[in-house]
Design a protein around this motif. Structure first.
Motif, short mmCIF file in Angstrom:
data_model
loop_
_atom_site.label_atom_id
_atom_site.label_comp_id
_atom_site.label_asym_id
_atom_site.label_seq_id
_atom_site.Cartn_x
_atom_site.Cartn_y
_atom_site.Cartn_z
N ILE A 269 0.80 -1.21 -0.09
CA ILE A 269 -0.01 0.01 0.07
C ILE A 269 0.95 1.27 0.06
CG2 ILE A 269 -0.18 0.02 2.38
CD1 ILE A 269 -3.17 0.89 -0.19
N ARG A 270 1.84 1.24 0.68
CA ARG A 270 2.83 2.34 0.98
C ARG A 270 3.70 2.81 -0.38
NH1 ARG A 270 4.70 2.25 6.99
NH2 ARG A 270 3.00 2.33 8.10
N LYS A 271 3.86 1.67 -1.09
CA LYS A 271 4.59 1.80 -2.29
C LYS A 271 4.01 1.92 -3.73
CE LYS A 271 8.24 -1.10 -0.08
NZ LYS A 271 9.05 -2.40 -0.04
N THR A 272 2.66 1.75 -3.52
CA THR A 272 1.83 1.85 -4.96
C THR A 272 1.27 3.29 -5.12
OG1 THR A 272 1.32 -0.51 -4.42
CG2 THR A 272 -0.25 0.80 -6.08
N PRO A 273 1.51 3.83 -5.93
CA PRO A 273 1.20 5.33 -6.19
C PRO A 273 -0.61 5.27 -6.44
CG PRO A 273 2.88 4.75 -7.86
CD PRO A 273 2.67 3.39 -7.02
N TYR A 274 -1.13 6.35 -6.21
CA TYR A 274 -2.66 6.46 -6.15
C TYR A 274 -2.85 7.10 -7.52
CZ TYR A 274 -1.75 10.73 -3.83
OH TYR A 274 -1.18 12.06 -3.57
N LEU A 275 -1.88 7.81 -8.39
CA LEU A 275 -2.12 8.53 -9.38
C LEU A 275 -1.29 7.85 -10.51
CD1 LEU A 275 -3.75 10.96 -10.62
CD2 LEU A 275 -1.88 12.37 -10.15
N TRP A 276 -1.87 7.33 -11.68
CA TRP A 276 -1.14 6.76 -12.78
C TRP A 276 -1.39 7.51 -14.19
CZ3 TRP A 276 2.08 2.54 -12.31
CH2 TRP A 276 2.17 2.08 -11.26
N TYR A 277 -0.48 7.67 -14.88
CA TYR A 277 -0.65 8.04 -16.33
C TYR A 277 -0.34 6.77 -17.30
CZ TYR A 277 0.87 10.29 -20.75
OH TYR A 277 0.82 10.37 -22.21
N LEU A 278 -1.04 6.70 -18.40
CA LEU A 278 -0.65 5.70 -19.40
C LEU A 278 -0.40 6.30 -20.63
CD1 LEU A 278 -2.58 4.29 -17.28
CD2 LEU A 278 -3.31 2.71 -19.04
N THR A 279 0.69 6.02 -21.16
CA THR A 279 0.98 6.62 -22.69
C THR A 279 -0.01 6.01 -23.69
OG1 THR A 279 2.52 4.76 -23.23
CG2 THR A 279 3.45 6.67 -22.09
N ASP A 280 -0.07 6.62 -24.65
CA ASP A 280 -1.23 6.48 -25.78
C ASP A 280 -0.34 6.65 -27.08
OD1 ASP A 280 -4.10 5.78 -26.25
OD2 ASP A 280 -3.60 7.52 -27.40
N ASP A 281 -0.70 5.86 -27.99
CA ASP A 281 -0.14 5.81 -29.45
C ASP A 281 -0.52 7.26 -29.97
OD1 ASP A 281 1.14 3.58 -29.07
OD2 ASP A 281 -0.39 2.32 -29.74
N ILE A 282 -1.71 7.82 -29.79
CA ILE A 282 -2.36 8.91 -30.45
C ILE A 282 -2.30 10.01 -29.76
CG2 ILE A 282 -4.24 9.98 -31.35
CD1 ILE A 282 -5.16 6.95 -32.23
N LYS A 283 -2.60 9.98 -28.42
CA LYS A 283 -2.87 11.15 -27.57
C LYS A 283 -1.46 11.68 -26.89
CE LYS A 283 -7.55 9.71 -25.99
NZ LYS A 283 -8.25 9.56 -24.84
N THR A 284 -0.29 10.72 -26.66
CA THR A 284 0.73 11.29 -26.31
C THR A 284 1.60 11.94 -27.23
OG1 THR A 284 0.73 9.23 -24.63
CG2 THR A 284 2.86 10.46 -25.04
N LYS A 285 1.64 13.37 -27.21
CA LYS A 285 2.32 14.04 -28.03
C LYS A 285 3.66 14.49 -27.61
CE LYS A 285 -1.54 14.29 -30.66
NZ LYS A 285 -1.38 13.35 -31.98
N SER A 286 3.86 14.96 -26.44
CA SER A 286 5.19 15.44 -26.07
C SER A 286 5.37 14.69 -24.37
CB SER A 286 5.19 16.86 -25.91
OG SER A 286 5.01 17.45 -26.96
#
Length: 203
Positions: free
Chosen positions: A27-44
């Motif tokens: 629980i203490r090592k697991t982030p509660y906020l995550w970002y997923l890269t995307d083939d289309i939406k990830t520009k920069s």
């Protein structure tokens, strides 16, 4: 409503449910906020990673040639500067500096190492898969309507809650979550939230 508000609400979701998961070693090592890269939406990727709070999580999804090994290494290096927890998804997992591997819906192959494993869950039929793979983190999606999967039915808040209770591992809600509807998740038995578009918006 700003991205800062989104981050604050995601933190409140974590603390609202922290007491229920006090026995979990991760629980203490697991982030509660995550970002997923995307083939289309990830520009920069650099700009997006800069928007993430330190100690958040990122899943690099190597599904197409866009995220080649060179770009992946650059993203990993930038993420480590922000002290992000890094999971990698795709057919190639041999990046020694990542913290874990993400198993998408279409893949049942377990990497042959001792890394942490997260899995994509879209319904009750995926419960057995999470057990077989010994998943340490579960991403349930899509919670709301999403532009990434326009023709896929979303689960909704009630089904998310029912599903989340079935997993002993921390649950991360994903899919169409934005600055407005995240409020609906504050009472859910989840560890945190993940997103794509919400982090791609200019600050």
């Amino acid at each position: 409503m700003s991205l800062r508000t989104f981050k604050n609400l995601s933190r409140s979701i974590f603390y609202n449910n922290k007491s229920k998961k006090a026995k979990l070693k991760t629980i203490r090592k697991t982030p509660y906020l995550w970002y997923l890269t995307d083939d289309i939406k990830t520009k920069s990727p650099h700009k997006t990673i800069n928007r993430l709070p330190n100690h958040s999580g990122i899943i690099i999804r190597k599904y197409t040639s866009k995220f080649n090994d060179n770009l992946t290494k650059v993203i990993i290096k930038k993420s480590k500067q922000k002290q992000l927890k890094i999971f990698i998804a795709g057919q190639k997992y041999d990046f020694p500096s990542v913290d874990g591997h993400h198993i998408p819906k279409w893949n049942n192959h377990k990497p042959q190492n001792n890394k942490n494993i997260s899995i994509a869950v879209h319904g009750f039929k995926d419960i057995r898969k999470s057990i077989n793979l010994k998943a340490s983190l579960v991403f349930i999606s899509p919670v709301f309507k999403t532009t990434s999967h326009k023709h896929q039915n979303n689960l909704g808040v009630i089904k998310l809650g029912l599903l989340a209770k079935k997993f002993p591992a921390p649950v991360i809600a994903l899919g169409g979550i934005n600055e407005k509807n995240i409020k609906l998740l504050r009472s859910m038995p989840i560890h945190g939230v993940a997103g794509i578009s919400v982090f791609e918006k200019p600050v």
